[in-house]
Design a protein around this motif. Structure first.
Motif, PDB file in Angstrom:
ATOM      1  N   SER A 104       0.852  -1.192   0.000  1.00 15.75           N
ATOM      2  CA  SER A 104       0.000   0.000   0.000  1.00 15.75           C
ATOM      3  C   SER A 104       0.891   1.246   0.000  1.00 15.75           C
ATOM      4  CB  SER A 104      -0.893   0.016   1.240  1.00 15.75           C
ATOM      5  OG  SER A 104      -0.079   0.240   2.368  1.00 15.75           O
ATOM      6  N   LEU A 105       0.249   2.388  -0.125  1.00 22.02           N
ATOM      7  CA  LEU A 105       0.952   3.669  -0.165  1.00 22.02           C
ATOM      8  C   LEU A 105       1.860   3.851   1.060  1.00 22.02           C
ATOM      9  CD1 LEU A 105       0.973   5.957  -2.189  1.00 22.02           C
ATOM     10  CD2 LEU A 105      -0.883   7.050  -0.909  1.00 22.02           C
ATOM     11  N   GLU A 106       1.429   3.288   2.200  1.00 24.57           N
ATOM     12  CA  GLU A 106       2.238   3.440   3.437  1.00 24.57           C
ATOM     13  C   GLU A 106       3.622   2.786   3.293  1.00 24.57           C
ATOM     14  OE1 GLU A 106      -1.459   2.263   5.044  1.00 24.57           O
ATOM     15  OE2 GLU A 106      -1.350   4.100   3.836  1.00 24.57           O
ATOM     16  N   ASP A 107       3.738   1.786   2.425  1.00 23.23           N
ATOM     17  CA  ASP A 107       5.029   1.086   2.277  1.00 23.23           C
ATOM     18  C   ASP A 107       6.006   1.814   1.366  1.00 23.23           C
ATOM     19  OD1 ASP A 107       3.884  -0.923   3.721  1.00 23.23           O
ATOM     20  OD2 ASP A 107       3.514  -2.245   2.010  1.00 23.23           O
ATOM     21  N   LEU A 108       5.538   2.870   0.700  1.00 26.35           N
ATOM     22  CA  LEU A 108       6.303   3.474  -0.394  1.00 26.35           C
ATOM     23  C   LEU A 108       7.764   3.791  -0.032  1.00 26.35           C
ATOM     24  CD1 LEU A 108       5.698   4.164  -3.328  1.00 26.35           C
ATOM     25  CD2 LEU A 108       5.210   6.499  -2.612  1.00 26.35           C
ATOM     26  N   ASP A 109       7.983   4.287   1.212  1.00 28.51           N
ATOM     27  CA  ASP A 109       9.343   4.691   1.604  1.00 28.51           C
ATOM     28  C   ASP A 109      10.342   3.527   1.531  1.00 28.51           C
ATOM     29  OD1 ASP A 109       8.538   7.230   1.904  1.00 28.51           O
ATOM     30  OD2 ASP A 109       8.403   7.184   4.108  1.00 28.51           O
ATOM     31  N   GLU A 110       9.836   2.303   1.628  1.00 24.37           N
ATOM     32  CA  GLU A 110      10.730   1.133   1.578  1.00 24.37           C
ATOM     33  C   GLU A 110      11.459   1.029   0.234  1.00 24.37           C
ATOM     34  OE1 GLU A 110       8.648  -2.491   2.607  1.00 24.37           O
ATOM     35  OE2 GLU A 110       7.658  -1.446   4.268  1.00 24.37           O
ATOM     36  N   ALA A 111      10.898   1.686  -0.782  1.00 25.33           N
ATOM     37  CA  ALA A 111      11.513   1.590  -2.116  1.00 25.33           C
ATOM     38  C   ALA A 111      12.604   2.637  -2.324  1.00 25.33           C
ATOM     39  CB  ALA A 111      10.444   1.732  -3.194  1.00 25.33           C
ATOM     40  N   GLU A 112      12.693   3.615  -1.405  1.00 30.10           N
ATOM     41  CA  GLU A 112      13.607   4.745  -1.645  1.00 30.10           C
ATOM     42  C   GLU A 112      15.056   4.288  -1.798  1.00 30.10           C
ATOM     43  OE1 GLU A 112      13.195   7.974   1.123  1.00 30.10           O
ATOM     44  OE2 GLU A 112      14.439   9.295  -0.130  1.00 30.10           O
ATOM     45  N   ALA A 113      15.475   3.353  -0.943  1.00 31.15           N
ATOM     46  CA  ALA A 113      16.880   2.913  -0.955  1.00 31.15           C
ATOM     47  C   ALA A 113      17.281   2.293  -2.298  1.00 31.15           C
ATOM     48  CB  ALA A 113      17.115   1.913   0.177  1.00 31.15           C
ATOM     49  N   LEU A 114      16.327   1.707  -2.998  1.00 28.87           N
ATOM     50  CA  LEU A 114      16.666   1.056  -4.280  1.00 28.87           C
ATOM     51  C   LEU A 114      17.246   2.052  -5.276  1.00 28.87           C
ATOM     52  CD1 LEU A 114      13.531  -1.225  -4.912  1.00 28.87           C
ATOM     53  CD2 LEU A 114      15.768  -1.931  -4.066  1.00 28.87           C
ATOM     54  N   PHE A 115      16.803   3.316  -5.163  1.00 28.13           N
ATOM     55  CA  PHE A 115      17.232   4.330  -6.141  1.00 28.13           C
ATOM     56  C   PHE A 115      18.679   4.757  -5.946  1.00 28.13           C
ATOM     57  CE2 PHE A 115      12.687   4.414  -6.544  1.00 28.13           C
ATOM     58  CZ  PHE A 115      12.484   4.662  -7.888  1.00 28.13           C
ATOM     59  N   LYS A 116      19.291   4.334  -4.824  1.00 29.08           N
ATOM     60  CA  LYS A 116      20.717   4.648  -4.611  1.00 29.08           C
ATOM     61  C   LYS A 116      21.564   3.961  -5.682  1.00 29.08           C
ATOM     62  CE  LYS A 116      20.956   5.289   0.322  1.00 29.08           C
ATOM     63  NZ  LYS A 116      20.426   4.313   1.272  1.00 29.08           N
ATOM     64  N   ASN A 117      21.114   2.783  -6.112  1.00 27.18           N
ATOM     65  CA  ASN A 117      21.921   1.989  -7.047  1.00 27.18           C
ATOM     66  C   ASN A 117      21.526   2.183  -8.496  1.00 27.18           C
ATOM     67  OD1 ASN A 117      23.141   0.813  -4.792  1.00 27.18           O
ATOM     68  ND2 ASN A 117      21.450  -0.633  -4.605  1.00 27.18           N
ATOM     69  N   SER A 118      20.281   2.540  -8.749  1.00 29.84           N
ATOM     70  CA  SER A 118      19.814   2.467 -10.135  1.00 29.84           C
ATOM     71  C   SER A 118      18.424   3.074 -10.259  1.00 29.84           C
ATOM     72  CB  SER A 118      19.769   0.968 -10.495  1.00 29.84           C
ATOM     73  OG  SER A 118      18.853   0.682 -11.501  1.00 29.84           O
ATOM     74  N   PRO A 119      18.046   3.530 -11.465  1.00 25.89           N
ATOM     75  CA  PRO A 119      16.630   3.822 -11.688  1.00 25.89           C
ATOM     76  C   PRO A 119      15.823   2.530 -11.475  1.00 25.89           C
ATOM     77  CG  PRO A 119      17.945   4.400 -13.623  1.00 25.89           C
ATOM     78  CD  PRO A 119      18.855   3.723 -12.662  1.00 25.89           C
ATOM     79  N   CYS A 120      14.517   2.645 -11.403  1.00 30.46           N
ATOM     80  CA  CYS A 120      13.713   1.456 -11.084  1.00 30.46           C
ATOM     81  C   CYS A 120      12.505   1.350 -11.997  1.00 30.46           C
ATOM     82  CB  CYS A 120      13.195   1.533  -9.642  1.00 30.46           C
ATOM     83  SG  CYS A 120      14.500   1.368  -8.409  1.00 30.46           S
ATOM     84  N   ILE A 121      11.913   0.169 -11.996  1.00 25.68           N
ATOM     85  CA  ILE A 121      10.574   0.018 -12.549  1.00 25.68           C
ATOM     86  C   ILE A 121       9.663  -0.420 -11.402  1.00 25.68           C
ATOM     87  CG2 ILE A 121      11.412  -0.659 -14.850  1.00 25.68           C
ATOM     88  CD1 ILE A 121      10.400  -3.507 -14.086  1.00 25.68           C
ATOM     89  N   ALA A 122       8.389  -0.121 -11.518  1.00 20.21           N
ATOM     90  CA  ALA A 122       7.414  -0.679 -10.571  1.00 20.21           C
ATOM     91  C   ALA A 122       6.418  -1.440 -11.413  1.00 20.21           C
ATOM     92  CB  ALA A 122       6.726   0.435  -9.795  1.00 20.21           C
ATOM     93  N   GLU A 123       6.185  -2.711 -11.046  1.00 19.45           N
ATOM     94  CA  GLU A 123       5.240  -3.496 -11.849  1.00 19.45           C
ATOM     95  C   GLU A 123       4.151  -4.078 -10.978  1.00 19.45           C
ATOM     96  OE1 GLU A 123       8.102  -6.300 -13.547  1.00 19.45           O
ATOM     97  OE2 GLU A 123       7.243  -7.872 -12.297  1.00 19.45           O
ATOM     98  N   ALA A 124       2.992  -4.253 -11.572  1.00 21.33           N
ATOM     99  CA  ALA A 124       1.861  -4.810 -10.827  1.00 21.33           C
ATOM    100  C   ALA A 124       2.233  -6.192 -10.314  1.00 21.33           C
ATOM    101  CB  ALA A 124       0.648  -4.906 -11.749  1.00 21.33           C
ATOM    102  N   PHE A 125       1.832  -6.489  -9.097  1.00 18.12           N
ATOM    103  CA  PHE A 125       2.038  -7.818  -8.528  1.00 18.12           C
ATOM    104  C   PHE A 125       1.153  -8.797  -9.296  1.00 18.12           C
ATOM    105  CE2 PHE A 125       1.093 -11.297  -5.639  1.00 18.12           C
ATOM    106  CZ  PHE A 125       2.362 -11.642  -5.219  1.00 18.12           C
ATOM    107  N   VAL A 126       1.748  -9.896  -9.765  1.00 15.70           N
ATOM    108  CA  VAL A 126       0.988 -10.883 -10.551  1.00 15.70           C
ATOM    109  C   VAL A 126       0.616 -12.054  -9.626  1.00 15.70           C
ATOM    110  CG1 VAL A 126       1.064 -12.428 -12.553  1.00 15.70           C
ATOM    111  CG2 VAL A 126       2.330 -10.258 -12.602  1.00 15.70           C
ATOM    112  N   PRO A 127      -0.676 -12.277  -9.410  1.00 19.22           N
ATOM    113  CA  PRO A 127      -1.068 -13.386  -8.515  1.00 19.22           C
ATOM    114  C   PRO A 127      -0.956 -14.720  -9.242  1.00 19.22           C
ATOM    115  CG  PRO A 127      -2.997 -12.264  -9.359  1.00 19.22           C
ATOM    116  CD  PRO A 127      -1.834 -11.592  -9.996  1.00 19.22           C
ATOM    117  N   PHE A 128       0.277 -15.125  -9.481  1.00 13.53           N
ATOM    118  CA  PHE A 128       0.480 -16.292 -10.355  1.00 13.53           C
ATOM    119  C   PHE A 128       0.234 -17.602  -9.610  1.00 13.53           C
ATOM    120  CE2 PHE A 128       4.683 -15.181  -8.624  1.00 13.53           C
ATOM    121  CZ  PHE A 128       5.113 -16.394  -8.130  1.00 13.53           C
TER     122      PHE A 128
END
Ligand code: AMP
Length: 373
Positions: free
Chosen positions: A162-186
């Motif tokens: 959810s939106l509340e988790d968004l900050d958890e993704a911030e650290a990823l940008f230290k290394n590289s640009p990112c993509i965000a993709e829909a979770f696939v309920p496979f």
């Protein structure tokens, strides 16, 4: 199509287990092997005729590899793209460098899969965390944010519920640009390994169902336990991608299967793949033999599965118990890659078991306790 004949030298960039198994296949036909790897005693170095010990982007070492080799291939995609591009100008590299450029970067990879007409999960790209925040509504929750460069085996990604988790993704940008993709309920993960030569002839290996533990491939089950129409769709998608990319060599296409039988492409690897190791024993042509055929301009063989099978990975923590167990199981084909240190979660080898009953063999594997956490 240029043909490379036995007796010639195949250069391999990367000295891991994939290079080793490629090299063993090539040596059966009388080729010689040269390998470039930074370590002295690499799995492929152990079986190579010529070893060049240097970093993958070392210009002098790449030049030396070009001088001793009649054809050059690579065993993993995180090699230096610029170095490979330069190498293509002076050496015969039938796979080219484009495929590496594309598959090194999830943004390029998604765009090319989409352009081929194969299905991917909804996604957005973001150069910065601010851009992610401003675009996240376009993909929604749950979603997975992945670094564009350098992620593997589940590293470099976070799931956001959810939106509340968004900050958890911030650290990823230290290394590289990112993509965000829909979770696939496979329901299942499968992979199609497609191999193609420069004349445009291509074949898919029998499709494997893949079971992961801690984001690392644990078991491959072949044939994948999915409906026939899913297998057909999966092969069609892999073929579209391979043709679009003008593939020469090997492309592993990892896919999700949904409960309605739809497929979604997850990611590509431009090389032989862990989920294709089963083909060494269980097929009339292994992914490694076919790769050598493809890059040497030989006609390809139509793959055929001799028997259903299970491949199980052997990680550092499994080696000791395996050494005790395999005495009891003559039907297990044991592959160890010659790595000295059995570190936790390090891929040390694999076993393949051909069977008439996948279910009872899965139970047998479980009952050994080797792979229980
Ligand atoms: P990857 O590094 O992209 O192969 O992702 C590693 C694992 O994370 C996959 O094998 C899946 O089990 C899981 N995963 C990745 N992307 C998704 C997604 N969009 N939806 C659900 N699970 C995913």
């Amino acid at each position: 199509m240029k043909v490379i004949y036995p007796g010639k030298v195949i250069g391999i960039i990367g000295g891991g287990q994939l290079g080793r198994m490629m090299g063993v296949a090539a040596k059966e036909a009388g080729f010689k092997i040269a390998v470039l790897d930074p370590t002295e005693d690499s799995p492929c170095g152990q079986i190579a005729d010529i070893r060049i010990v240097a970093p993958y982007n070392d210009e002098a070492a790449l030049k030396e590899l070009a001088e001793v080799s009649d054809v050059i291939t690579y065993e993993f995609e995180n090699i230096d793209y610029e170095g490979l591009k330069t190498l293509c100008e002076t050496a015969y590299v039938p796979q080219g460098s484009e495929l590496v450029r594309i598959t090194q970067n999830r943004m390029n990879e998604k765009a090319e899969i989409t352009a081929s007409g194969a299905p991917v999960a909804d996604y957005i790209t973001a150069e910065t965390f601010e851009e992610l925040k401003s675009k996240i509504d376009n993909v929604g929750f749950p979603c997975i944010v992945k670094t564009a460069f350098g992620g593997y085996d589940g590293k470099g990604q976070v799931k956001l519920d959810s939106l509340e988790d968004l900050d958890e993704a911030e650290a990823l940008f230290k290394n590289s640009p990112c993509i965000a993709e829909a979770f696939v309920p496979f329901e299942k993960e499968i992979s199609v390994i497609i191999q193609r030569n420069a004349a445009g002839e291509s074949y898919c290996l029998p499709i494997s169902e893949n079971i992961h533990k801690n984001h690392i491939l644990h078991e491959s089950i072949v044939p994948a336990r999915v409906e026939e129409n899913v297998l057909v769709k999966a092969e069609e998608a892999a073929t579209k991608i391979a043709n679009h990319l003008e593939l020469v060599g090997t492309l592993a296409v990892e896919m999700f299967v949904l409960n309605d039988g739809d497929i979604v492409i997850n990611e590509l690897a431009p090389r032989p793949h862990n989920s294709g190791h089963y083909s060494i024993e269980a097929c009339n042509i292994s992914q490694f033999h076919q790769h050598i055929r493809a890059i040497c301009g030989w006609p390809l063989r139509k793959p055929k599965l001799w028997a259903p099978c299970i491949m199980v990975n052997v990680l550092g923590e499994h080696v000791e118990a395996l050494n005790e167990a395999f005495q009891k199981y003559p039907d297990w084909s044991i592959h160890l890659y010659g790595k000295a240190e059995a570190k936790l979660q390090r891929k040390m080898g694999h076993i393949t078991i051909m069977t008439e009953s996948i279910e009872s063999t899965l139970n047998e594997i479980d009952s050994t306790g080797i792979w229980s956490d």
